[in-house]
Design an enzyme around this catalytic site. Sequence first.
Site, PDB file in Angstrom:
ATOM      1  N   LYS A 246     -14.389  41.246  60.523  1.00  0.00           N
ATOM      2  CA  LYS A 246     -13.168  41.197  61.333  1.00  0.00           C
ATOM      3  C   LYS A 246     -12.032  40.593  60.512  1.00  0.00           C
ATOM      4  O   LYS A 246     -12.271  39.715  59.681  1.00  0.00           O
ATOM      5  CB  LYS A 246     -13.388  40.289  62.565  1.00  0.00           C
TER       6      LYS A 246
ATOM      7  N   ARG B 147     -24.004  45.444  71.636  1.00  0.00           N
ATOM      8  CA  ARG B 147     -24.838  46.467  72.284  1.00  0.00           C
ATOM      9  C   ARG B 147     -26.220  46.524  71.629  1.00  0.00           C
ATOM     10  O   ARG B 147     -27.211  46.850  72.286  1.00  0.00           O
ATOM     11  CB  ARG B 147     -24.116  47.831  72.221  1.00  0.00           C
TER      12      ARG B 147
HETATM   13  N1  BES Z   1     -17.130  40.753  70.434  1.00  0.00           N
HETATM   14  C1  BES Z   1     -16.399  41.933  70.138  1.00  0.00           C
HETATM   15  C2  BES Z   1     -15.509  42.399  71.281  1.00  0.00           C
HETATM   16  C3  BES Z   1     -14.381  41.454  71.668  1.00  0.00           C
HETATM   17  C4  BES Z   1     -13.110  41.655  71.158  1.00  0.00           C
HETATM   18  C5  BES Z   1     -14.589  40.435  72.566  1.00  0.00           C
HETATM   19  C6  BES Z   1     -12.089  40.811  71.517  1.00  0.00           C
HETATM   20  C7  BES Z   1     -13.555  39.586  72.943  1.00  0.00           C
HETATM   21  C8  BES Z   1     -12.303  39.782  72.418  1.00  0.00           C
HETATM   22  C9  BES Z   1     -17.379  43.062  69.817  1.00  0.00           C
HETATM   23  O1  BES Z   1     -18.554  42.684  69.196  1.00  0.00           O
HETATM   24  C10 BES Z   1     -16.680  43.990  68.870  1.00  0.00           C
HETATM   25  O2  BES Z   1     -16.382  43.568  67.797  1.00  0.00           O
HETATM   26  N2  BES Z   1     -16.442  45.212  69.309  1.00  0.00           N
HETATM   27  C11 BES Z   1     -15.781  46.179  68.503  1.00  0.00           C
HETATM   28  C12 BES Z   1     -16.510  47.488  68.659  1.00  0.00           C
HETATM   29  C13 BES Z   1     -16.066  48.540  67.693  1.00  0.00           C
HETATM   30  C14 BES Z   1     -16.461  48.144  66.278  1.00  0.00           C
HETATM   31  C15 BES Z   1     -16.714  49.854  68.071  1.00  0.00           C
HETATM   32  C16 BES Z   1     -14.344  46.293  68.985  1.00  0.00           C
HETATM   33  O3  BES Z   1     -14.106  46.168  70.188  1.00  0.00           O
HETATM   34  O4  BES Z   1     -13.461  46.435  68.154  1.00  0.00           O
HETATM   35 MN    MN Z   2     -18.390  42.557  67.101  1.00  0.00          MN
END
Ligand code: BES
Ligand code: MN
Length: 499
Positions: free
Chosen positions: A278, A352
């Site tokens: 990230k 997931r």
């Molecule tokens: N934990 C994150 C989602 C999230 C984002 C929670 C902001 C709270 C605030 C999750 O694990 C994630 O990173 N999801 C990705 C999925 C994508 C890579 C398909 C996302 O939402 O960008």
């Molecule tokens: Mn994530």
Amino acid sequence: MSQNPGPLPITVDASTPTAAVAADAVVAFVGSRDDAADLGRGPAAALDTTTGGLLTRLAAAGELRGKPGECLPLLAPPGLKAAQLLLVGVGTTTQADAGGLYRAAATATRHLAGRPRTLVALAADPAWSPRQTEQAVAGAAVGMHGQDLYKSERRRTPFPVVWLGAAADAVERGGLLGAGVNLARRLVNTPPDDLYPASFAAEAATAAADVGLGCEIWDEARLIREGCRAILAVGRGSSRPPRLVLLTYRGPGVPEGPPQLALVGKGVTFDSGGLSLKPPDGMLTMKCDMAGAAAALAAAVTIARLQLPIRFMAAVGLAENMTGPAAYKLGDVIRARSGTTIEVHNTDAEGRIVLADVLDVVRGLSPAAIVDAATLTGACMVALGTEVAGLFTNDQPWCDRVAAAARAVGEPVWQLPMYPDVYDDLIKGEVADIKNVGDGRWGGAITAAKFLERFVGGIPWTHVDIAGPAFAEKPRAWTDGGGSGSMVRAFVELARGLT
Ligand code: BES
Ligand code: MN
Ligand code: ZN
């Protein structure tokens, strides 16, 4: 680890009039009608009389309007024994529902906790329903706690509370609900180097022992024996190995049998994104990525404290998503516990993958219905904003019950579609059964839910994406920023509906 101060006493005084109570401050709730303050017939009207019409004059001067979020502190008002009177707006009768009163009471105690107090009295309106009283009491318990767990000088000082003119049983239940929300908030607010899979599991064990919940903790060795390769894959990049926690509860006099409800929580104690790293901005708040697990644990603890006459279980998957030398990689294929193979296209879609195994473990225990809570996708926040949780289901009647429970306590939710013809193909894999991201970027919250659906084996299930509401980046009138305790009250309300 930050210290849990433990809940302060919440007492009830059914007989002393609001004006006569000896407290540092008295809180009175003021409604509104036709855009003006409406003193009603309860404590606010009585206070107006004993203070010689003070509230009426404030209203006439436009200083008191009774709007939600309004908070008007008055020092040494005439005719009042308490040193301070705090008038808090609750809005119209529609706005002053259980959820509105939760926020209004939290607004009051958040304000008052700005300095130390010996005792604060809150005046309940005798016209409130038990649900309204419970949620007001819960809100008051939540508002006085901030996210300043590690500050040398605390910003908020919690205080004992006395509820005037409220039913003792509703106050007791409200106090338990508030303590549950605060437990979830503290876990979310605890820094990730202090709250990691093993320490979360230890917190769960302590809380479970406290309230008489059954608690089983699967360590790495057990996870290997159980074939939980998906949870293990996500945890491999971290020096802190994953855990799975199972909590079980059977109410007094309830015969044995499969659980009527299983709550499942995503417990990624820190989400760096893994090798699909990230950016720093997106990583800063990722200690919140265990908020689903915190909600499941806190709801379980509260259900046990309330001694609800049901069979219930909760399961949380705990892992830290990091980039260590053994980290799982893009292109890896994981054979999940269920046997379904997962192609990893993005290590940041880890929640997931963790939930795949947890849902499979839960499915094997044959609950009548499943609800999971997960900070699963940024896409859900794009769709619904930061305050509303997304709902996804394979069983409409079950989803309707989850939605009704959440709304009854003022937790906003909105359902998104799961059309098989439209979405099922989007997670089909090239080399494995499914992939962990959708084809293209659209509908990301739904493709995540579609992935989870593959692991519930046809049991009625609703997924709650709390990526928005779980964590507040900015403070609001009723809460400091940080963990919100999202879905704790909703889940307890849902469990109460099973009895
Ligand atoms: N934990 C994150 C989602 C999230 C984002 C929670 C902001 C709270 C605030 C999750 O694990 C994630 O990173 N999801 C990705 C999925 C994508 C890579 C398909 C996302 O939402 O960008
Ligand atoms: Mn994530
Ligand atoms: Zn995540």
